[in-house]
Design a protein around this motif. Structure first.
Motif, PDB file in Angstrom:
ATOM      1  N   TYR A  48       0.744  -1.321   0.047  1.00 10.15           N
ATOM      2  CA  TYR A  48       0.087  -0.145  -0.164  1.00 10.15           C
ATOM      3  C   TYR A  48       0.904   1.233   0.155  1.00 10.15           C
ATOM      4  O   TYR A  48       0.408   2.537   0.336  1.00 10.15           O
ATOM      5  N   LYS A  49       2.151   1.009  -0.178  1.00 12.83           N
ATOM      6  CA  LYS A  49       3.109   2.199  -0.077  1.00 12.83           C
ATOM      7  C   LYS A  49       2.659   3.293  -0.852  1.00 12.83           C
ATOM      8  O   LYS A  49       2.682   4.394  -0.595  1.00 12.83           O
ATOM      9  N   SER A  50       2.193   2.894  -2.159  1.00 11.76           N
ATOM     10  CA  SER A  50       1.529   3.899  -3.095  1.00 11.76           C
ATOM     11  C   SER A  50       0.376   4.972  -2.520  1.00 11.76           C
ATOM     12  O   SER A  50       0.165   5.856  -2.993  1.00 11.76           O
ATOM     13  N   SER A  51      -0.277   4.103  -1.806  1.00 12.26           N
ATOM     14  CA  SER A  51      -1.674   4.898  -0.877  1.00 12.26           C
ATOM     15  C   SER A  51      -1.314   6.047  -0.144  1.00 12.26           C
ATOM     16  O   SER A  51      -0.163   6.115   0.402  1.00 12.26           O
ATOM     17  N   SER A  52      -2.136   6.841  -0.095  1.00  8.55           N
ATOM     18  CA  SER A  52      -1.810   7.942   0.683  1.00  8.55           C
ATOM     19  C   SER A  52      -1.715   7.711   1.986  1.00  8.55           C
ATOM     20  O   SER A  52      -1.030   8.418   2.941  1.00  8.55           O
ATOM     21  N   ASN A  53      -2.485   6.572   2.714  1.00  9.37           N
ATOM     22  CA  ASN A  53      -2.120   6.290   4.026  1.00  9.37           C
ATOM     23  C   ASN A  53      -0.808   5.800   4.480  1.00  9.37           C
ATOM     24  O   ASN A  53      -0.289   6.439   5.385  1.00  9.37           O
ATOM     25  N   SER A  55       1.926   6.721   2.531  1.00 14.94           N
ATOM     26  CA  SER A  55       2.886   7.905   2.239  1.00 14.94           C
ATOM     27  C   SER A  55       2.442   9.191   3.262  1.00 14.94           C
ATOM     28  O   SER A  55       3.637   9.778   3.754  1.00 14.94           O
ATOM     29  N   SER A  56       1.483   8.969   4.102  1.00 14.67           N
ATOM     30  CA  SER A  56       1.505   9.937   5.100  1.00 14.67           C
ATOM     31  C   SER A  56       2.121   9.870   6.190  1.00 14.67           C
ATOM     32  O   SER A  56       2.351  10.689   7.109  1.00 14.67           O
ATOM     33  N   SER A  87       4.022  -3.127   4.658  1.00 14.61           N
ATOM     34  CA  SER A  87       4.321  -1.841   3.774  1.00 14.61           C
ATOM     35  C   SER A  87       5.221  -0.719   4.280  1.00 14.61           C
ATOM     36  O   SER A  87       6.045  -0.372   3.448  1.00 14.61           O
ATOM     37  N   THR A 111     -10.916   2.118   8.426  1.00 16.80           N
ATOM     38  CA  THR A 111     -11.256   1.856   6.939  1.00 16.80           C
ATOM     39  C   THR A 111      -9.556   1.695   6.414  1.00 16.80           C
ATOM     40  O   THR A 111      -9.669   1.075   5.381  1.00 16.80           O
ATOM     41  N   SER A 112      -8.842   2.217   7.270  1.00 17.68           N
ATOM     42  CA  SER A 112      -7.482   2.137   6.503  1.00 17.68           C
ATOM     43  C   SER A 112      -6.775   0.739   6.401  1.00 17.68           C
ATOM     44  O   SER A 112      -6.008   0.262   5.781  1.00 17.68           O
ATOM     45  N   GLN A 133       0.939  -6.215   4.723  1.00 13.33           N
ATOM     46  CA  GLN A 133       0.735  -5.016   4.357  1.00 13.33           C
ATOM     47  C   GLN A 133       0.619  -3.961   5.434  1.00 13.33           C
ATOM     48  O   GLN A 133       0.096  -2.787   4.976  1.00 13.33           O
TER      49      GLN A 133
END
Ligand SMILES: Cc1cc2nc3c(=O)[nH]c(=O)nc-3n(C[C@H](O)[C@H](O)[C@H](O)COP(=O)(O)OP(=O)(O)OC[C@H]3O[C@@H](n4cnc5c(N)ncnc54)[C@H](O)[C@@H]3O)c2cc1C
Length: 401
Positions: A48-53, A55-56, A87, A111-112, A133
Motif C-alpha cells: 500500500y506504499k503508493s496509497s496516501s495512508n 505515504s502520510s 508496507s 477503514t485504513s 501490508q
C-alpha cells in the motif's frame, strides 16, 4: 455410439483440465502474498506504499525513521513458515516515535485496515510478529533509558521492552540478583516473551515470566503511553501480559528479582515409560525441593548419552556405556538445584535422597555442576538437534560454549 461416448469423455477431460488450470492461475496471487516459503517474499507484491495512508507516515516527525524498501526481513521469523510482507517498518528511537505512529494510524480510522505488529527478536514460529501490508515496529531500534536495578527489599529491574533476557541476566548479576523465571533460550526480548508467557523449568515454582512483573509501560492502540500494574490500569496490565501483542506495545517492564545463586547442580535421567516419568515429575513438583524441573521427549536418537558426556558425568560410567536406547521413545527428566559453594555437602545429601525416590533407568543418571550463567545460557543448546543449532540466530551461543 462407442466413438461418440469417447469424444464426450475427451471433452469432459478437457473441460476438467481447463477448470484445474483456472483454479491454479487463480490461486497464484494468494500464494505470492501468503505462502509459507521464502519465494513468497516477493518484490512483485505491490504494498500500500503508493496509497496516501502509507505515504502520510513520511510526514511524521520522528527521532527514528520508516523504511519502505528492502523490508523483506520483516516478513521472516524463526519458524520460516509464514511470510507476510509489510508496507513499512518503523525503526523507533524513542517511545514517542511508537506513540506518534500509532496515534496517526488510529486517526485514520478502521477503514485504513492498517495493522501494526511489534517485532522483538523475531523468534516466533508462525508469523506472529508480522503485519501483512501493515506496519512492523522494529523494537530492537528503540533506545530507552539504561536498565535500572533496584536492590531494595523487593528488588527489581526496569528494562526496555526491546531488551534481550541475556542482557538482563548479565546486568542484574552485577548486583548479585537475577529474575526468578526464565525461558530456556535467552536471546529473546522482554516484550516478545511477556506477550506470550515465558516458560522454563522455574515456572512450577514462580509461575511463568508474566507472573513476575510489577509494572509495565505500554503504548495503547490509541497511541497513549500508559503505566499499568496490578493496582493501576489493571485491565491493561493483565491484557498485555500474555496478550499476544494485541493489547498494546510493551516499551518498559519492571521485573521482580531474587538473590542469584552461584552454582547449579544439573541432572538428567531417562525413562522409557511416560507414566513413571510424569509421576516422578509430579512428585518432585509437590516436594518443591528442586529449583528447576523440566522434561523432554527423545525420539529415535542413538549415541544420546555420548552426546551428553562432554557436559555431564554419568553417575555410573560402566553402566552408562552399556545403555542402548534401541530406537525407543525416551523421556528425559531435567532437574536442577541451585547452591552456593559453601552449601555443597548439604545440597549433595538432599539431592541424593530425592533421587533415591525416583524410578528412572538407573544407568542413565547424569550429573553436572556448572555456574548459574552457564546453566541458564547453555541448557537449551544441549537439548536441541544439530541442524537447529546451526541456525543463524543460535550460532553466537554455540560458539560461546
Ligand atoms: C529457539 C527458541 C527457543 C525458545 N524457547 C522458549 C522457552 O524456553 N520458553 C518460552 O516460553 N518460549 C520459548 N520460545 C518462544 C518464544 O518465547 C516466543 O516465540 C517469543 O515471543 C519470542 O520472543 P521474540 O523477542 O523473538 O518475539 P517476536 O517473535 O518478535 O514477537 C512475538 C510476539 O510478541 C509480540 N511482541 C514483540 N515485542 C513486543 C512488545 N514490545 N510489545 C508487545 N508485543 C510484542 C509480537 O508482535 C508477536 O506477537 C522459543 C523460541 C525459539 C525460536
Amino acid at each position: 455410439m462407442g466413438s461418440s461416448s469417447s469424444a464426450s469423455r475427451r471433452q469432459n477431460n478437457l473441460l476438467f483440465l481447463v477448470f484445474i488450470m483456472i483454479l491454479f492461475f487463480y490461486s497464484i496471487p494468494d500464494k505470492i502474498n501468503l505462502c509459507s516459503n521464502q519465494s513468497s517474499v516477493s518484490p512483485s507484491v505491490i504494498p500500500y506504499k503508493s496509497s496516501s495512508n502509507i505515504s502520510s507516515l513520511e510526514t511524521l516527525k520522528l527521532d527514528g525513521y520508516f523504511s519502505f524498501d528492502n523490508i523483506d526481513y520483516a516478513a521472516k521469523d524463526f519458524g520460516n513458515m509464514y511470510h507476510f510482507l509489510p508496507s513499512a517498518v518503523l525503526h523507533p528511537k524513542s517511545v514517542s516515535d511508537i506513540s506518534n505512529t500509532i496515534k496517526h494510524i488510529f486517526k485514520m480510522g478502521s477503514t485504513s485496515q492498517l495493522t501494526v505488529a511489534a517485532r522483538g527478536h523475531s523468534h516466533s514460529l508462525q508469523g506472529q510478529a508480522q503485519a501483512h501490508q501493515g506496519i512492523v515496529i522494529n523494537m530492537e531500534s528503540l533506545q530507552g533509558p539504561e536498565m535500572q536495578v533496584d536492590t531494595g527489599e523487593l528488588p527489581y529491574v526496569d528494562a526496555s521492552g526491546s531488551e534481550l533476557w541475556i542482557n538482563i541476566l548479565h546486568e542484574t548479576l552485577k548486583y548479585g540478583l537475577a529474575p526468578k523465571s526464565w525461558t530456556d533460550y535467552l536471546h529473546l526480548t522482554v516484550g516478545g516473551t511477556l506477550s506470550n508467557a515465558g516458560i522454563s523449568g522455574q515456572a512450577f515454582k514462580h509461575g511463568p515470566q508474566i507472573n513476575n512483573i510489577y509494572q509495565l509501560e505500554v503504548v495503547t492502540g490509541k497511541g497513549e503511553v500508559v503505566t499499568c500494574s496490578e493496582n493501576k490500569n489493571a485491565d491493561l496490565f493483565y491484557g498485555v501480559l500474555g496478550g499476544l501483542g494485541q493489547f498494546g506495545i510493551i516499551t518498559r517492564a519492571r521485573i521482580s528479582l531474587e538473590p542469584a545463586p552461584k552454582m547449579v547442580k544439573w541432572i538428567r535421567a531417562l525413562y522409557d515409560e511416560f507414566s513413571k516419568f510424569s509421576s516422578d515429575q509430579e512428585h518432585l513438583i509437590s516436594k518443591n525441593s528442586f529449583d528447576y524441573i523440566e522434561g523432554l521427549v527423545i525420539i529415535n536418537r542413538t549415541g544420546l548419552l555420548n552426546n551428553w558426556r562432554s557436559s555431564f558425568n554419568p553417575k555410573d560410567p560402566l553402566q552408562a556405556s552399556q545403555f542402548i536406547s534401541e530406537g525407543k521413545i525416551l523421556y528425559c527428566l531435567e532437574i536442577a538445584k541451585y547452591f552456593n559453594p559453601n552449601e555443597s555437602d548439604a545440597m549433595n545429601q538432599e539431592t541424593e535422597s530425592l533421587l533415591s525416590e525416583l524410578s528412572y533407568i538407573p544407568s542413565t543418571l547424569f550429573l553436572s555442576e556448572v555456574s548459574y550463567v552457564e546453566f541458564l545460557d547453555r541448557s537449551y543448546m544441549l537439548s536441541i538437534p544439530q541442524h537447529v543449532r546451526g541456525h543463524k540466530h543460535l550460532k553466537k551461543t554455540v560458539h560461546g560454549n
